[in-house]
Design an enzyme around this catalytic site. Structure first.
Site, PDB file in Angstrom:
ATOM      1  N   CYS A   2       0.847  -1.188   0.000  1.00  0.00           N
ATOM      2  CA  CYS A   2       0.000   0.000   0.000  1.00  0.00           C
ATOM      3  C   CYS A   2       0.883   1.239   0.000  1.00  0.00           C
ATOM      4  O   CYS A   2       2.052   1.158   0.329  1.00  0.00           O
ATOM      5  CB  CYS A   2      -0.839   0.103   1.279  1.00  0.00           C
ATOM      6  SG  CYS A   2      -1.874  -1.312   1.615  1.00  0.00           S
ATOM      7  N   ARG A  16      -4.826   7.030   0.510  1.00  0.00           N
ATOM      8  CA  ARG A  16      -3.939   5.883   0.305  1.00  0.00           C
ATOM      9  C   ARG A  16      -4.405   5.021  -0.862  1.00  0.00           C
ATOM     10  O   ARG A  16      -5.564   5.093  -1.287  1.00  0.00           O
ATOM     11  CB  ARG A  16      -3.928   5.053   1.573  1.00  0.00           C
ATOM     12  CG  ARG A  16      -5.318   4.482   1.968  1.00  0.00           C
ATOM     13  CD  ARG A  16      -5.531   3.012   1.684  1.00  0.00           C
ATOM     14  NE  ARG A  16      -4.527   2.156   2.209  1.00  0.00           N
ATOM     15  CZ  ARG A  16      -4.518   1.654   3.454  1.00  0.00           C
ATOM     16  NH1 ARG A  16      -5.482   1.941   4.270  1.00  0.00           N
ATOM     17  NH2 ARG A  16      -3.565   0.835   3.812  1.00  0.00           N
ATOM     18  N   ASN A  79       0.488  -2.532   5.565  1.00  0.00           N
ATOM     19  CA  ASN A  79       1.154  -3.784   5.909  1.00  0.00           C
ATOM     20  C   ASN A  79       2.614  -3.563   6.304  1.00  0.00           C
ATOM     21  O   ASN A  79       3.330  -2.798   5.652  1.00  0.00           O
ATOM     22  CB  ASN A  79       1.111  -4.723   4.692  1.00  0.00           C
ATOM     23  CG  ASN A  79       0.472  -6.030   5.044  1.00  0.00           C
ATOM     24  OD1 ASN A  79      -0.321  -6.114   5.978  1.00  0.00           O
ATOM     25  ND2 ASN A  79       0.833  -7.073   4.323  1.00  0.00           N
TER      26      ASN A  79
END
Ligand SMILES: C[C@H](CCC(=O)NCCS(=O)(=O)O)[C@H]1CC[C@H]2[C@@H]3CC[C@@H]4C[C@H](O)CC[C@]4(C)[C@H]3C[C@H](O)[C@]12C
Length: 324
Positions: A2, A16, A79
């Site tokens: 991400c 995002r 993550n």
């Protein structure tokens, strides 16, 4: 993988890319001021700032991936596998589980400064939401209208970094990602002089040559550099459409197209959604991989003094404007 970014024009924006090989069935979710936020180890909160963001709602609990509160304070979880480490309960700390972290901070704080106050007391405790939804190895970007920070809980404890790049990606740890930018200090939107050698006549045969060497692959370190360079050099008009448009252009510079990033299971990771929240106005804009049209949800159109969650499922069909 991400990537999250901020952009400041006249208003302030946070958002995002969510890159994954599966979707969770997430929706744009508004938590009004009187929704009862239950926590495992810290006291429940009955009255708080309202939130808007992307979440899945499970057992009437909003599991936010990213969110913004009515003051503009914003947070995204990305993550951080292998590095994220969450701890046993500690007696002298606020024991907040990673899935409660966004609600805990955004319900109470109106700025990064205030968030830092809460972070000084936090222990990110290793308690699952449920057996079906175990702990995720995340790190977080927290931003307001002035600044961004990054929070990483690793085996060394809780690290809080100032984030002058205004970008977060995935592994490795944030201090490495910032250090790595040193390697790209020569990059420029301008075409630079020939410093290669005086004895060679090297030509400027194309515009954009000042950026040669900017990574374009989808690895986390490359996306960090690409997004930082793009964001920090980005020039935008100040109107809402120009700002939101520019925001998505920056995010799309690190978009993952299907087929380019193979996951262990043979599936492909791709940019499931891109979001851009106007921190000042509480408007959450998004596009999805399937639908390039920008869709928006305005938190102030809801009853923010209510007690129940509102969730808008994603509009996921391509919207094409035919002209004939
Ligand atoms: C996977 C995503 C990160 C995207 C990414 O970076 N993908 C790389 C894949 S790969 O590593 O490269 O293979 C992250 C970002 C936010 C997360 C949710 C946060 C709330 C909630 C927390 C609970 O504790 C567990 C379930 C929960 C719904 C979480 C599921 C999942 O973890 C989400 C979607």
């Amino acid at each position: 993988m991400c990537t999250s970014i901020t952009l400041y024009t006249k208003d302030h924006y946070f958002g995002r890319n969510l890159d994954l090989d599966v979707t969770y069935g997430e929706s744009v979710t508004i938590t009004p001021r009187n929704f009862l936020f239950k926590f495992q180890k810290v006291p429940d909160i009955q009255n708080h700032y309202s939130l808007i963001g992307m979440a899945i709602v499970v057992d009437n609990y909003p599991l936010y991936f990213d969110a913004t509160n009515e003051k503009g304070l914003s947070m995204a979880g990305l993550n951080f596998p292998e590095n994220a480490c969450f701890f046993l309960e500690k007696a002298d700390k606020d024991n907040v589980s990673p899935y409660e972290f966004i609600p805990w901070i955004l319900s109470q704080c109106k700025s990064v400064k205030e968030a830092k106050g809460l972070l000084a007391k936090i222990n990110l405790v290793n308690i699952n939401f449920s057996d079906e939804l175990p702990l995720s190895p995340l790190h977080w970007m927290i931003s307001d209208q002035l600044q961004s920070i990054v929070v990483e809980s690793t085996k060394n404890g809780l690290n809080v970094y100032d984030n002058p790049a205004g970008v977060l990606a995935n592994n490795p740890a944030f201090d490495f990602q910032m250090f790595n930018l040193n390697n790209y200090r020569r990059l420029s939107p301008k075409v630079s002089e020939n410093t290669f050698s005086k004895s060679l006549d090297l030509n400027v045969y194309s515009r954009g040559m000042g950026g040669i060497g900017l990574p374009g692959d989808l690895s986390s370190t490359s996306r960090f550099v690409k997004a930082a360079f793009t964001r920090l050099n980005s020039v935008s008009g100040t109107s809402e459409p120009e700002s939101v448009g520019q925001f998505f252009h920056i995010l799309k510079s690190v978009e993952q197209q299907k087929g380019l990033c193979e996951a262990e299971n043979g599936e492909y990771e791709y940019t499931i959604y891109s979001s851009c929240c106007n921190m000042d106005k509480g408007i959450y804009y998004y596009t999805t991989y399937e639908n390039s049209q920008i869709t928006a949800v305005d938190m102030h159109k809801e009853d923010l003094d209510g007690t129940v969650l509102t969730a808008y499922p994603l509009v996921n069909e391509q919207q094409i404007r035919f002209m004939n």
